[in-house]
Design an enzyme around this catalytic site. Structure first.
Site, short mmCIF file in Angstrom:
data_model
loop_
_atom_site.label_atom_id
_atom_site.label_comp_id
_atom_site.label_asym_id
_atom_site.label_seq_id
_atom_site.Cartn_x
_atom_site.Cartn_y
_atom_site.Cartn_z
N HIS A 59 -3.34 5.75 -3.22
CA HIS A 59 -2.67 5.68 -4.53
C HIS A 59 -2.76 4.26 -5.10
O HIS A 59 -1.79 3.72 -5.65
CB HIS A 59 -1.22 6.11 -4.41
CG HIS A 59 -1.03 7.42 -3.70
ND1 HIS A 59 -1.68 8.57 -4.09
CD2 HIS A 59 -0.27 7.76 -2.62
CE1 HIS A 59 -1.32 9.57 -3.28
NE2 HIS A 59 -0.48 9.10 -2.39
N SER A 83 -3.27 10.98 1.18
CA SER A 83 -2.14 10.06 1.31
C SER A 83 -1.80 9.84 2.79
O SER A 83 -2.60 9.25 3.52
CB SER A 83 -0.95 10.59 0.51
OG SER A 83 0.04 9.61 0.35
#
Length: 246
Positions: free
Chosen positions: A170, A134
């Site tokens: 994501h 991330s």
């Protein structure tokens, strides 16, 4: 032993619930270690939790995950001060750097104050595998879509830029990320973007994307480029990594 050339594994994964621990390292973390070429001894992994404020409870969970995986883990804390005398020496002694997710904007600001941005480049050039999830993925690129500034996703365009692309993380679970990445590529804010569903990682040798890999079957990676005044997306089918024993 270090990677034979500058190597980055940028991911939207790497962690799962452990059998006896709160967190276990999944196949993507193990693949980062494999890319480093470490063998014949316990791999050395640096855990960097700047993006979540060096939360001590998560450092403890990562230390337990490393124990179970058979890795020697060193946490690098910058709050309230660096926890090591020589940051550069500590980073360069590792096989793998694993950067935790959280606020990529805060991560970049704190790293730059301490000169860790420059240290990370030297580590990358020397063969230490740079990796993370991330925020720990976006940081290596020119930028991407982030919730660092609030619940509404916003562009970030001043990341480290080791990789000359945008990065979308994501991609399959946060519905706002795909349209924002497409807009940033279409309007020229990002020249191109490389994106990952949860559980997928992108392997770079130097600045070249050489492979997509996944720890979750059926997930994808994507390259988004500009054609005229619109963004065009191509799906890349990742290679499935061997499952890690529970």
């Amino acid at each position: 032993m270090t990677a034979p050339e500058p190597t980055i594994l940028a991911t939207s994964g790497g962690h799962r619930t452990g059998g006896r621990t709160m967190v276990a390292f999944d196949a993507l973390v193990h693949h980062a270690v494999e890319l480093s070429g470490a063998h014949g001894r316990r791999p050395r992994v640096l855990y960097v939790g700047t993006a979540i404020g060096d939360a001590e409870h998560f450092t403890a969970r990562m230390s337990e995950a490393a124990r179970v995986a058979g890795f020697d883990l060193t946490p690098l804390h910058l709050f309230p001060m660096p926890n090591v005398d020589d940051i550069e020496e500590t980073v360069l002694a590792q096989d793998v750097v694993w950067v935790m997710g959280g606020s990529v904007a805060n991560l970049l600001a704190v790293w730059r104050v301490h000169g860790l941005d420059r240290v990370m480049r030297r580590a990358w050039e020397s063969g230490v595998v740079l990796s993370g999830v991330s925020a720990g993925s976006i940081c290596w690129f020119q930028g991407g879509a982030t919730d660092s500034f609030g619940p509404d996703l916003r562009p970030l365009t001043d990341a480290l830029g080791f990789l000359p692309y945008g990065n979308g993380v994501h991609y399959d679970v946060d519905e706002g990320r795909r349209p924002l990445i497409h807009r940033l590529v279409a309007d020229g804010t990002l020249a191109a973007a490389h994106c990952t569903d949860d559980g997928v990682g992108l392997v770079y040798r130097g600045t070249e994307l050489v492979e997509a890999v996944t720890e979750v079957p059926g997930k994808g990676a994507y390259v988004v480029v500009r054609e005229g005044d619109r963004a065009v997306e191509e799906r890349i089918e990742p290679r499935e990594l061997p499952a890690v024993r529970p």
